[in-house]
Design a protein around this motif. Structure first.
Motif, PDB file in Angstrom:
ATOM      1  N   ILE A  13      -2.232   5.782  -5.459  1.00 18.83           N
ATOM      2  CA  ILE A  13      -2.732   4.795  -4.868  1.00 18.83           C
ATOM      3  C   ILE A  13      -2.045   3.438  -4.296  1.00 18.83           C
ATOM      4  CG2 ILE A  13      -4.290   2.893  -5.803  1.00 18.83           C
ATOM      5  CD1 ILE A  13      -5.432   4.768  -7.963  1.00 18.83           C
ATOM      6  N   VAL A  14      -0.835   3.618  -4.974  1.00 16.94           N
ATOM      7  CA  VAL A  14       0.126   2.477  -4.447  1.00 16.94           C
ATOM      8  C   VAL A  14       0.708   2.905  -3.023  1.00 16.94           C
ATOM      9  CG1 VAL A  14       2.420   1.628  -4.773  1.00 16.94           C
ATOM     10  CG2 VAL A  14       0.947   1.518  -6.730  1.00 16.94           C
ATOM     11  N   LYS A  15       0.921   4.169  -2.937  1.00 14.59           N
ATOM     12  CA  LYS A  15       1.480   4.839  -1.578  1.00 14.59           C
ATOM     13  C   LYS A  15       0.317   4.546  -0.716  1.00 14.59           C
ATOM     14  CE  LYS A  15       2.978   9.006   0.493  1.00 14.59           C
ATOM     15  NZ  LYS A  15       3.190  10.436   0.191  1.00 14.59           N
ATOM     16  N   HIS A  16      -0.716   4.626  -0.923  1.00 15.23           N
ATOM     17  CA  HIS A  16      -1.948   4.675   0.212  1.00 15.23           C
ATOM     18  C   HIS A  16      -2.134   2.990   0.394  1.00 15.23           C
ATOM     19  CE1 HIS A  16      -5.658   5.242   1.962  1.00 15.23           C
ATOM     20  NE2 HIS A  16      -6.387   3.858   1.463  1.00 15.23           N
ATOM     21  N   ALA A  17      -2.004   2.103  -0.328  1.00 18.05           N
ATOM     22  CA  ALA A  17      -1.949   0.656  -0.170  1.00 18.05           C
ATOM     23  C   ALA A  17      -0.639   0.197   0.538  1.00 18.05           C
ATOM     24  CB  ALA A  17      -2.040  -0.091  -1.655  1.00 18.05           C
ATOM     25  N   ARG A  18       0.524   0.755   0.359  1.00 16.04           N
ATOM     26  CA  ARG A  18       1.701   0.300   1.132  1.00 16.04           C
ATOM     27  C   ARG A  18       1.778   0.816   2.406  1.00 16.04           C
ATOM     28  NH1 ARG A  18       7.056   0.662  -1.474  1.00 16.04           N
ATOM     29  NH2 ARG A  18       7.440  -0.796   0.146  1.00 16.04           N
ATOM     30  N   ILE A  19       1.006   1.866   2.613  1.00 16.45           N
ATOM     31  CA  ILE A  19       1.030   2.500   4.118  1.00 16.45           C
ATOM     32  C   ILE A  19      -0.159   1.724   5.026  1.00 16.45           C
ATOM     33  CG2 ILE A  19       0.188   4.515   5.408  1.00 16.45           C
ATOM     34  CD1 ILE A  19       1.341   6.128   3.147  1.00 16.45           C
ATOM     35  N   PHE A  20      -1.291   1.515   4.470  1.00 14.37           N
ATOM     36  CA  PHE A  20      -2.291   0.749   5.019  1.00 14.37           C
ATOM     37  C   PHE A  20      -2.516  -0.591   4.858  1.00 14.37           C
ATOM     38  CE2 PHE A  20      -3.734   5.118   4.627  1.00 14.37           C
ATOM     39  CZ  PHE A  20      -4.123   5.540   6.045  1.00 14.37           C
ATOM     40  N   LEU A  21      -1.722  -1.339   4.002  1.00 13.96           N
ATOM     41  CA  LEU A  21      -1.726  -2.717   3.814  1.00 13.96           C
ATOM     42  C   LEU A  21      -3.114  -3.614   3.402  1.00 13.96           C
ATOM     43  CD1 LEU A  21       1.001  -3.510   6.439  1.00 13.96           C
ATOM     44  CD2 LEU A  21       1.272  -3.335   3.960  1.00 13.96           C
ATOM     45  N   THR A  22      -3.916  -3.271   4.382  1.00 10.42           N
ATOM     46  CA  THR A  22      -5.424  -3.711   3.994  1.00 10.42           C
ATOM     47  C   THR A  22      -6.483  -2.635   4.166  1.00 10.42           C
ATOM     48  OG1 THR A  22      -4.696  -5.634   5.281  1.00 10.42           O
ATOM     49  CG2 THR A  22      -7.007  -5.631   4.853  1.00 10.42           C
ATOM     50  N   GLY A  23      -7.259  -3.063   2.840  1.00 15.60           N
ATOM     51  CA  GLY A  23      -8.611  -2.028   2.891  1.00 15.60           C
ATOM     52  C   GLY A  23      -9.354  -1.945   1.514  1.00 15.60           C
ATOM     53  N   VAL A  24      -9.912  -0.722   1.388  1.00 13.33           N
ATOM     54  CA  VAL A  24     -10.621  -0.442   0.172  1.00 13.33           C
ATOM     55  C   VAL A  24     -10.700   0.813  -0.338  1.00 13.33           C
ATOM     56  CG1 VAL A  24     -13.227  -0.616  -0.765  1.00 13.33           C
ATOM     57  CG2 VAL A  24     -12.425  -2.370   0.845  1.00 13.33           C
ATOM     58  N   ILE A  25     -10.499   0.736  -1.452  1.00 11.12           N
ATOM     59  CA  ILE A  25     -10.335   2.414  -2.181  1.00 11.12           C
ATOM     60  C   ILE A  25     -11.511   2.187  -3.377  1.00 11.12           C
ATOM     61  CG2 ILE A  25      -8.002   2.683  -1.585  1.00 11.12           C
ATOM     62  CD1 ILE A  25      -7.536   2.315  -4.737  1.00 11.12           C
ATOM     63  N   ASN A  74       0.042  -3.657  -9.047  1.00 10.01           N
ATOM     64  CA  ASN A  74       1.002  -4.505  -8.454  1.00 10.01           C
ATOM     65  C   ASN A  74       2.276  -4.470  -8.841  1.00 10.01           C
ATOM     66  OD1 ASN A  74      -1.192  -5.407  -6.551  1.00 10.01           O
ATOM     67  ND2 ASN A  74      -2.086  -7.036  -7.894  1.00 10.01           N
ATOM     68  N   GLU A  75       2.360  -4.206 -10.130  1.00 10.26           N
ATOM     69  CA  GLU A  75       3.611  -3.950 -10.755  1.00 10.26           C
ATOM     70  C   GLU A  75       4.630  -3.086 -10.112  1.00 10.26           C
ATOM     71  OE1 GLU A  75       3.588  -3.813 -15.024  1.00 10.26           O
ATOM     72  OE2 GLU A  75       2.898  -5.985 -15.245  1.00 10.26           O
ATOM     73  N   LEU A  76       3.736  -1.674  -9.807  1.00 11.58           N
ATOM     74  CA  LEU A  76       4.408  -0.692  -9.249  1.00 11.58           C
ATOM     75  C   LEU A  76       4.679  -0.919  -7.819  1.00 11.58           C
ATOM     76  CD1 LEU A  76       2.225   2.301 -10.540  1.00 11.58           C
ATOM     77  CD2 LEU A  76       4.490   2.064 -10.797  1.00 11.58           C
ATOM     78  N   ILE A  77       3.861  -1.650  -7.113  1.00 12.93           N
ATOM     79  CA  ILE A  77       4.146  -2.080  -5.738  1.00 12.93           C
ATOM     80  C   ILE A  77       5.465  -3.028  -5.798  1.00 12.93           C
ATOM     81  CG2 ILE A  77       3.484  -3.408  -3.691  1.00 12.93           C
ATOM     82  CD1 ILE A  77       0.632  -2.548  -4.389  1.00 12.93           C
ATOM     83  N   GLU A  78       5.491  -4.035  -6.649  1.00 15.99           N
ATOM     84  CA  GLU A  78       6.823  -4.887  -6.638  1.00 15.99           C
ATOM     85  C   GLU A  78       7.994  -3.860  -7.087  1.00 15.99           C
ATOM     86  OE1 GLU A  78       7.406  -8.106  -6.115  1.00 15.99           O
ATOM     87  OE2 GLU A  78       5.737  -8.085  -5.203  1.00 15.99           O
ATOM     88  N   ALA A  79       7.790  -3.217  -7.813  1.00 14.38           N
ATOM     89  CA  ALA A  79       8.879  -2.309  -8.095  1.00 14.38           C
ATOM     90  C   ALA A  79       9.658  -1.650  -6.984  1.00 14.38           C
ATOM     91  CB  ALA A  79       8.589  -1.391  -9.594  1.00 14.38           C
ATOM     92  N   GLN A  80       8.600  -0.784  -6.162  1.00 16.06           N
ATOM     93  CA  GLN A  80       9.072  -0.102  -5.343  1.00 16.06           C
ATOM     94  C   GLN A  80       9.652  -0.948  -4.099  1.00 16.06           C
ATOM     95  OE1 GLN A  80       5.744   2.420  -3.789  1.00 16.06           O
ATOM     96  NE2 GLN A  80       5.695   3.725  -5.660  1.00 16.06           N
TER      97      GLN A  80
END
Length: 70
Positions: free
Chosen positions: A12-24, A57-63
């Motif tokens: 999920i984090v990988k998807h959000a980091r690639i597309f930046l904006t959207g809905v899942i 969001n914590e995973l995103i920050e860590a990456q």
């Protein structure tokens, strides 16, 4: 909109980091929105949804910090 049949935080984090904006949509959590690579916390949400969004969001920050360090 991407559908995740199971809660898989790293995917999920990988998807959000690639597309930046959207809905899942995640089974058992529902619809989650993200903007600028971070998940948005709805005004009213169940505790498990809030916890999942904070974890994502914590995973995103860590990456983000890992890529800056390299």
């Amino acid at each position: 909109m991407r559908v995740f049949p199971v809660y898989a935080p790293k995917l999920i984090v990988k998807h959000a980091r690639i597309f930046l904006t959207g809905v899942i949509w995640v089974k058992d959590l529902g619809r989650l929105e993200f903007e600028k690579g971070r998940f948005l916390l709805p005004r009213k949400s169940l505790p498990k949804v809030k916890q999942a969004i904070l974890e994502l969001n914590e995973l995103i920050e860590a990456q983000h910090h890992q890529t800056k360090a390299v």
